[in-house]
Design an enzyme around this catalytic site. Sequence first.
Site, PDB file in Angstrom:
ATOM      1  N   HIS A   1      -2.574  -2.224  -9.841  1.00 35.58           N
ATOM      2  CA  HIS A   1      -3.498  -1.630  -8.883  1.00 35.58           C
ATOM      3  C   HIS A   1      -4.749  -2.493  -8.819  1.00 35.58           C
ATOM      4  O   HIS A   1      -5.168  -3.027  -9.842  1.00 35.58           O
ATOM      5  CB  HIS A   1      -3.865  -0.196  -9.320  1.00 35.58           C
ATOM      6  CG  HIS A   1      -4.423   0.615  -8.211  1.00 35.58           C
ATOM      7  ND1 HIS A   1      -5.746   0.580  -7.874  1.00 35.58           N
ATOM      8  CD2 HIS A   1      -3.815   1.449  -7.338  1.00 35.58           C
ATOM      9  CE1 HIS A   1      -5.933   1.382  -6.839  1.00 35.58           C
ATOM     10  NE2 HIS A   1      -4.785   1.911  -6.494  1.00 35.58           N
TER      11      HIS A   1
ATOM     12  N   ASP B   1       2.592   5.538  -7.019  1.00 36.28           N
ATOM     13  CA  ASP B   1       3.863   5.432  -6.304  1.00 36.28           C
ATOM     14  C   ASP B   1       5.070   5.349  -7.224  1.00 36.28           C
ATOM     15  O   ASP B   1       6.203   5.449  -6.765  1.00 36.28           O
ATOM     16  CB  ASP B   1       3.850   4.179  -5.416  1.00 36.28           C
ATOM     17  CG  ASP B   1       2.814   4.309  -4.333  1.00 36.28           C
ATOM     18  OD1 ASP B   1       2.802   5.358  -3.677  1.00 36.28           O
ATOM     19  OD2 ASP B   1       2.015   3.380  -4.156  1.00 36.28           O
TER      20      ASP B   1
ATOM     21  N   HIS C   1       0.879  -1.186   0.000  1.00 38.38           N
ATOM     22  CA  HIS C   1       0.000   0.000   0.000  1.00 38.38           C
ATOM     23  C   HIS C   1       0.913   1.232   0.000  1.00 38.38           C
ATOM     24  O   HIS C   1       1.668   1.447  -0.939  1.00 38.38           O
ATOM     25  CB  HIS C   1      -0.912  -0.104   1.230  1.00 38.38           C
ATOM     26  CG  HIS C   1      -2.030   0.888   1.296  1.00 38.38           C
ATOM     27  ND1 HIS C   1      -2.365   1.738   0.284  1.00 38.38           N
ATOM     28  CD2 HIS C   1      -2.913   1.177   2.299  1.00 38.38           C
ATOM     29  CE1 HIS C   1      -3.404   2.488   0.646  1.00 38.38           C
ATOM     30  NE2 HIS C   1      -3.749   2.174   1.882  1.00 38.38           N
TER      31      HIS C   1
HETATM   32  C1  COA Z   1      -1.328  -3.146  -6.030  1.00 38.81           C
HETATM   33  C2  COA Z   1      -1.445  -4.677  -5.974  1.00 38.81           C
HETATM   34  C3  COA Z   1      -1.346  -5.115  -4.502  1.00 38.81           C
HETATM   35  C4  COA Z   1      -2.826  -5.062  -6.523  1.00 38.81           C
HETATM   36  O1  COA Z   1      -2.964  -6.438  -6.371  1.00 38.81           O
HETATM   37  P1  COA Z   1      -4.207  -7.294  -6.858  1.00 38.81           P
HETATM   38  O2  COA Z   1      -5.318  -6.433  -7.334  1.00 38.81           O
HETATM   39  O3  COA Z   1      -4.504  -8.266  -5.785  1.00 38.81           O
HETATM   40  O4  COA Z   1      -3.655  -7.989  -8.164  1.00 38.81           O
HETATM   41  P2  COA Z   1      -3.044  -9.460  -8.242  1.00 38.81           P
HETATM   42  O5  COA Z   1      -1.986  -9.630  -7.177  1.00 38.81           O
HETATM   43  O6  COA Z   1      -4.189 -10.419  -8.250  1.00 38.81           O
HETATM   44  O7  COA Z   1      -2.340  -9.410  -9.636  1.00 38.81           O
HETATM   45  C5  COA Z   1      -2.867  -9.937 -10.859  1.00 38.81           C
HETATM   46  C6  COA Z   1      -1.742 -10.507 -11.673  1.00 38.81           C
HETATM   47  O8  COA Z   1      -0.768  -9.515 -11.968  1.00 38.81           O
HETATM   48  C7  COA Z   1       0.485  -9.827 -11.367  1.00 38.81           C
HETATM   49  N1  COA Z   1       1.004  -8.600 -10.751  1.00 38.81           N
HETATM   50  C8  COA Z   1       0.316  -7.670 -10.039  1.00 38.81           C
HETATM   51  N2  COA Z   1       1.103  -6.658  -9.700  1.00 38.81           N
HETATM   52  C9  COA Z   1       2.328  -6.939 -10.209  1.00 38.81           C
HETATM   53  C10 COA Z   1       3.555  -6.260 -10.183  1.00 38.81           C
HETATM   54  N3  COA Z   1       3.680  -5.073  -9.585  1.00 38.81           N
HETATM   55  N4  COA Z   1       4.632  -6.832 -10.785  1.00 38.81           N
HETATM   56  C11 COA Z   1       4.500  -8.019 -11.411  1.00 38.81           C
HETATM   57  N5  COA Z   1       3.357  -8.720 -11.463  1.00 38.81           N
HETATM   58  C12 COA Z   1       2.273  -8.182 -10.873  1.00 38.81           C
HETATM   59  C13 COA Z   1       0.179 -10.864 -10.294  1.00 38.81           C
HETATM   60  O9  COA Z   1       1.301 -11.694 -10.045  1.00 38.81           O
HETATM   61  C14 COA Z   1      -0.959 -11.606 -10.940  1.00 38.81           C
HETATM   62  O10 COA Z   1      -0.441 -12.454 -11.932  1.00 38.81           O
HETATM   63  P3  COA Z   1      -1.100 -13.912 -12.207  1.00 38.81           P
HETATM   64  O11 COA Z   1      -2.490 -13.617 -12.706  1.00 38.81           O
HETATM   65  O12 COA Z   1      -0.220 -14.539 -13.217  1.00 38.81           O
HETATM   66  O13 COA Z   1      -1.103 -14.614 -10.885  1.00 38.81           O
HETATM   67  C15 COA Z   1      -0.341  -5.346  -6.821  1.00 38.81           C
HETATM   68  O14 COA Z   1      -0.461  -4.931  -8.161  1.00 38.81           O
HETATM   69  C16 COA Z   1       1.047  -5.051  -6.282  1.00 38.81           C
HETATM   70  O15 COA Z   1       1.481  -5.725  -5.347  1.00 38.81           O
HETATM   71  N6  COA Z   1       1.768  -4.055  -6.891  1.00 38.81           N
HETATM   72  C17 COA Z   1       3.086  -3.684  -6.411  1.00 38.81           C
HETATM   73  C18 COA Z   1       2.988  -2.855  -5.152  1.00 38.81           C
HETATM   74  C19 COA Z   1       2.492  -1.464  -5.428  1.00 38.81           C
HETATM   75  O16 COA Z   1       2.983  -0.767  -6.301  1.00 38.81           O
HETATM   76  N7  COA Z   1       1.523  -1.038  -4.597  1.00 38.81           N
HETATM   77  C20 COA Z   1       0.997   0.308  -4.652  1.00 38.81           C
HETATM   78  C21 COA Z   1      -0.442   0.321  -4.983  1.00 38.81           C
HETATM   79  S1  COA Z   1      -0.978   1.994  -5.232  1.00 38.81           S
END
Ligand code: COA
Length: 434
Positions: free
Chosen positions: A307, A363, A268
């Site tokens: 996201h 971010d 987050h």
């Molecule tokens: C923001 C976040 C938590 C959202 O997660 P979510 O909605 O639960 O999405 P998921 O984790 O289900 O991701 C869907 C797919 O994309 C991939 N993915 C998501 N974010 C990714 C990233 N930053 N880098 C690489 N792969 C990513 C996941 O591994 C998943 O792949 P799969 O379908 O092969 O398993 C996630 O994108 C993340 O951890 N991003 C990095 C941290 C970040 O920048 N957070 C700030 C948010 S404002």
Amino acid sequence: MAENTLTLIDNRTNQTYKVPIENGAIRAMDLRQIKTGPEDFGLMSYDPAFMNTASCKSTITFIDGDKGILRYRGYPIEQLAEHCTFLEVAYLLIHGELPTEQQKRGWVDDIKHHTMIHETTKDFMARFRYDAHPMEILVSTLAALATVYPEAKNIADPENRRRQIVRLIAKVPTIAAYAYRHSLGFPYVYPDNDLSYTENFMNMLWKMVEPKYVANPVLARALDILFILHADHEQNCSANAMRAVGSSHPDPYLAAAGASAALAGPLHGGANEEVLKMLDVIGDKKNIPDYIKKVKEGQFLLMGFGHRVYKNYDPRARIIKQIAEQVFQVTGTNPKLEIALELEKIALQDEYFVKRKLYPNVDFYSGIIYEAMGFKPEMFTVLFAIPRMTGWLAHWQEMLTDKEQKIARPRQLYVGSDLRKVPEQFGIKAAIGA
Ligand SMILES: CC(C)(COP(=O)(O)OP(=O)(O)OC[C@H]1O[C@@H](n2cnc3c(N)ncnc32)[C@H](O)[C@@H]1OP(=O)(O)O)[C@@H](O)C(=O)NCCC(=O)NCCS
């Protein structure tokens, strides 16, 4: 005319149910009537991580993740960033309307007169270890404010609520700046009421021996816009924490401590700090393809990408990219920007990211700007918490005044052991009731 209802057939019983659809949703409680017999508890919906569950009705922030739209109280984020100050936007989020001139004067004056923290709170902060993380100091100090304002427990009184809202918005930059100065071993700087909200924050962070701190106007406005962009984001993890903790009716300092704890995590608000660490690890543009390969193999995430709601370019990231140019004209460019731009270019063409709709989020660029402005990475999440306090408080207030809301207490699907007996070898340790 088509009926706004959903017809469900329970294939276990062949029974048909009709449930109303309101605002594009059915009420989960309408499923409870669906039973296989009198002993059956009734049907529930299962939704880990709230992927498709609306937990409230809200009038604060609108997001269309597919189109990349963000609005506060109906106003597009782009217009607010261009025409308003952070305190005007804070007023909007809390009160529902932008302020008139007179309302603005009263609001700004109120905030300015609550920026000081009690000397005992300052002393409390001085006791943290010299290397304590500023975000952890912030979380703990927010909770400690509950001990300073015991009347804040009276959350049913609107005037009392308003006073605590003003206090929290006013004091969070002061606490943040103290946390920063503490980590450097510098003396605390008291607030200066001649300055704007952001200028005063910069004053409390960076004033040394000069009699009056003068902030660079470009940097002060850039920070103000960054605060506007971070002020709210509907039911994000920390706003949800604010609502959930607040739903048991503690005072807002304790609820805000819970919300800020949620923000501290790397998935987050902690992500911008992680982006900088990631850019440091990559170190050079030539290392990007190898890094992307490892991300695709699942070794780690590309921080600042993806996201839960945006499946398109985050509109805040677009504005931040423009601010970056103005900031770099003052500070000189940050060499990490080049790596970030190249990373974005490659990721946006790569099948892995395109298929999953992974775009840069808020971010991705904010950390690079913060670093150029002179902030250490440990402060990045704190810089997120300062404006987000306003969003948390807007949600807290909305939750408390929403007659449909109760203590947040989800259901579970119990999948553990059935009834069993403690084995003989454990004997009897004490007689029950002895
Ligand atoms: C923001 C976040 C938590 C959202 O997660 P979510 O909605 O639960 O999405 P998921 O984790 O289900 O991701 C869907 C797919 O994309 C991939 N993915 C998501 N974010 C990714 C990233 N930053 N880098 C690489 N792969 C990513 C996941 O591994 C998943 O792949 P799969 O379908 O092969 O398993 C996630 O994108 C993340 O951890 N991003 C990095 C941290 C970040 O920048 N957070 C700030 C948010 S404002």
